[in-house]
Structures are given as structure tokens and as C-alpha cells.
Write a protein that holds these residues in place. Structure first.
Motif, PDB file in Angstrom:
ATOM      1  N   GLU A 110     -13.535  -6.095  11.709  1.00 52.07           N
ATOM      2  CA  GLU A 110     -12.279  -6.657  11.949  1.00 52.07           C
ATOM      3  C   GLU A 110     -12.426  -7.596  13.220  1.00 52.07           C
ATOM      4  OE1 GLU A 110      -7.684  -5.463  12.930  1.00 52.07           O
ATOM      5  OE2 GLU A 110      -9.321  -3.728  12.453  1.00 52.07           O
ATOM      6  N   ARG A 114     -11.072 -11.511  13.248  1.00 51.25           N
ATOM      7  CA  ARG A 114     -10.212 -12.122  14.195  1.00 51.25           C
ATOM      8  C   ARG A 114     -10.854 -13.271  14.973  1.00 51.25           C
ATOM      9  NH1 ARG A 114      -6.714  -8.094  16.667  1.00 51.25           N
ATOM     10  NH2 ARG A 114      -5.528  -7.142  15.060  1.00 51.25           N
ATOM     11  N   ASP A 117     -10.500 -16.093  12.319  1.00 47.87           N
ATOM     12  CA  ASP A 117      -9.241 -16.403  12.149  1.00 47.87           C
ATOM     13  C   ASP A 117      -8.522 -15.644  13.014  1.00 47.87           C
ATOM     14  OD1 ASP A 117      -6.993 -17.167  10.878  1.00 47.87           O
ATOM     15  OD2 ASP A 117      -7.204 -16.526   9.023  1.00 47.87           O
ATOM     16  N   ILE A 119      -5.316 -15.938  13.701  1.00 51.32           N
ATOM     17  CA  ILE A 119      -3.698 -15.927  13.422  1.00 51.32           C
ATOM     18  C   ILE A 119      -3.547 -14.576  12.487  1.00 51.32           C
ATOM     19  CG2 ILE A 119      -1.683 -16.695  12.331  1.00 51.32           C
ATOM     20  CD1 ILE A 119      -3.024 -19.616  13.361  1.00 51.32           C
ATOM     21  N   TYR A 120      -4.406 -14.597  11.442  1.00 51.73           N
ATOM     22  CA  TYR A 120      -4.356 -13.780  10.486  1.00 51.73           C
ATOM     23  C   TYR A 120      -5.426 -12.697  10.683  1.00 51.73           C
ATOM     24  CZ  TYR A 120      -1.195 -17.091   8.135  1.00 51.73           C
ATOM     25  OH  TYR A 120      -0.079 -17.603   8.046  1.00 51.73           O
ATOM     26  N   GLY A 121      -6.608 -12.884  11.022  1.00 55.17           N
ATOM     27  CA  GLY A 121      -7.663 -11.940  10.932  1.00 55.17           C
ATOM     28  C   GLY A 121      -8.098 -11.071   9.769  1.00 55.17           C
ATOM     29  N   CYS A 122      -8.030 -10.075   9.840  1.00 55.77           N
ATOM     30  CA  CYS A 122      -8.555  -9.223   8.394  1.00 55.77           C
ATOM     31  C   CYS A 122      -7.633  -9.186   7.319  1.00 55.77           C
ATOM     32  CB  CYS A 122      -8.710  -7.528   8.913  1.00 55.77           C
ATOM     33  SG  CYS A 122      -9.622  -6.798   7.950  1.00 55.77           S
ATOM     34  N   ALA A 123      -6.347  -9.388   7.776  1.00 58.71           N
ATOM     35  CA  ALA A 123      -5.351  -9.716   6.842  1.00 58.71           C
ATOM     36  C   ALA A 123      -5.536 -10.894   5.869  1.00 58.71           C
ATOM     37  CB  ALA A 123      -4.031  -9.547   7.433  1.00 58.71           C
ATOM     38  N   GLY A 124      -5.973 -12.088   6.729  1.00 61.12           N
ATOM     39  CA  GLY A 124      -6.352 -13.269   5.771  1.00 61.12           C
ATOM     40  C   GLY A 124      -7.440 -12.952   4.815  1.00 61.12           C
ATOM     41  N   CYS A 127      -6.206 -10.912   1.798  1.00 62.53           N
ATOM     42  CA  CYS A 127      -5.274 -11.605   1.119  1.00 62.53           C
ATOM     43  C   CYS A 127      -6.106 -12.497  -0.016  1.00 62.53           C
ATOM     44  CB  CYS A 127      -4.280 -12.405   1.780  1.00 62.53           C
ATOM     45  SG  CYS A 127      -2.835 -11.386   2.712  1.00 62.53           S
ATOM     46  N   HIS A 128      -7.100 -13.147   0.823  1.00 64.97           N
ATOM     47  CA  HIS A 128      -7.838 -14.147   0.072  1.00 64.97           C
ATOM     48  C   HIS A 128      -8.717 -13.239  -1.026  1.00 64.97           C
ATOM     49  CE1 HIS A 128     -10.504 -17.595  -1.027  1.00 64.97           C
ATOM     50  NE2 HIS A 128     -11.564 -16.776  -0.694  1.00 64.97           N
ATOM     51  N   LYS A 131      -6.375 -12.367  -3.950  1.00 69.17           N
ATOM     52  CA  LYS A 131      -6.421 -13.358  -4.839  1.00 69.17           C
ATOM     53  C   LYS A 131      -7.153 -13.677  -5.797  1.00 69.17           C
ATOM     54  CE  LYS A 131      -5.093 -18.390  -4.447  1.00 69.17           C
ATOM     55  NZ  LYS A 131      -4.888 -19.626  -3.701  1.00 69.17           N
TER      56      LYS A 131
END
Length: 199
Positions: A110, A114, A117, A119-124, A127-128, A131
Motif C-alpha cells: 500500500e 501511495r 499514486d 490520490i487513489y493509492g491502492c484503490a486505484g 480498480c485497474h 477492470k
């Protein structure tokens, strides 16, 4: 005479002090020169990467030592930059030892996310990946549908071939030769055959 007596003890006192200072300097120089033989440092364990970065003494039962070895200093540097040393120690102390290694790997992952990225960190990253999973599932469903369609076409083709073969089979093998061999089926024909022999 008294002056000579007083001066000689002073000289005698001064000379031993000079010898002692020289002896202390000579005694202090060998330890600095004896640093190459390192049996004591070899016996003492090297501090873990966390304690080395934090510049503190690594105790025998250090919480961070099993998960941040001295050979991987970047691992603690990344986690320390995002979470902080106090939060890492507090989290590890609250968890059982069987889950601490997974918690450290999760924190390091994580923290890397971070840093890449903010802004989104691990969540980005999640999500990728979701997808990509959705796209791959759609491609898999499309491929499975094509396989089912091809299998149905193959079964239909085989059924047509079997029907054509069953329709052509009676025409290829007629029953006329067996009928021509039946000479004795009609009595009239039999008399016609034998009649010229009796005349």
C-alpha cells in the motif's frame, strides 16, 4: 638544600605523570589499531533495518526485526514514509505473530501504491485490476459462446451427413439379383422351361 629537595619530588612527580600519560596514550592506541579483529561485533547481532534507519538500539525482542531485515532497508523506508514507525509498531503489537508477516507485506504494498499514486493509492490499482478482470471475463464468455456455436454446427453437419448416407444406402444395394435366382417360384414358368425337352 630544602629547595633542592622540594624541586626533586616535583620533578619525580612530573616524570611519572608524563610516563602515565604516554602509557595511557600507548594503551589507547592499540584498541583503535585492534579494530580489525571483530569477534565481538560478529557475536552481537546487527540492528534491523528499522532500528538502523531510526538510529536506535535494536533490542533482542525487537518487534520490527523479523519483518525488516538489515538486507532490505528500502522496505522499511517506504513503509515508514507513509505510515510512520509508531503506527507500524502499534499495528504489529496488536496482531498475533501468525498475521504480522502478511500485515507488513500489505503495508509495504500500500505504501508503494501511495507513492506511485498519491490520490487513489491502492484503490486505484484495485480498480485497474478489476477492470482488467471484467474485460477478460467478457472475452472468455465470447470465446465460450463461439465454442458452443461451433459444436452445434458440427452436430448439425454430422446429422445431415448421416441422413444422406442412410438415403443413398438402399439404392446402392438393390434386391434384384436375389429375385432373379427364384426360378421355382411359379409353376407355369417351370412347365414352360421343361416342355421342349418332352416333345
Amino acid at each position: 638544600m630544602e629547595c633542592s629537595v622540594k624541586t626533586t619530588p616535583a620533578l619525580n612527580i612530573a616524570t611519572p605523570i608524563s610516563h602515565s600519560s604516554s602509557s595511557t596514550s600507548s594503551d589507547s592506541s592499540p584498541p583503535s589499531g585492534q579494530s580489525p579483529p571483530p569477534p565481538p561485533p560478529a557475536v552481537v547481532l546487527s540492528p534491523c533495518a528499522a532500528c538502523k534507519i531510526l538510529r536506535r538500539r535494536c533490542v533482542e525482542k525487537c518487534v520490527l526485526a523479523p519483518y525488516f531485515p538489515p538486507t532490505e532497508p528500502l522496505k522499511f523506508t517506504i513503509a515508514h514514509r507513509v505510515f510512520g514507525a509508531s503506527n507500524i509498531i502499534k499495528l504489529l503489537q496488536e496482531l498475533p505473530e501468525s498475521h504480522r508477516a502478511d500485515a507488513v507485506s500489505s503495508m509495504v504494498y500500500e505504501a508503494n501504491a501511495r507513492i506511485r499514486d498519491p490520490i487513489y493509492g491502492c484503490a486505484g490499482a484495485i480498480c485497474h485490476l478489476q477492470k482488467q478482470v471484467g474485460e477478460l471475463q467478457a472475452e472468455l464468455a465470447k470465446a465460450q459462446a463461439e465454442i458452443v456455436n461451433m459444436q452445434s454446427q458440427q452436430t448439425n453437419l454430422m446429422a445431415l451427413i448421416c441422413m444422406e448416407m442412410s438415403q443413398q444406402q438402399p439404392q446402392e444395394i438393390p434386391n434384384q439379383p436375389y429375385e432373379s435366382l427364384n426360378f421355382f417360384s411359379d409353376d407355369a414358368n417351370l412347365g414352360a422351361v421343361w416342355e421342349p425337352l418332352w416333345t
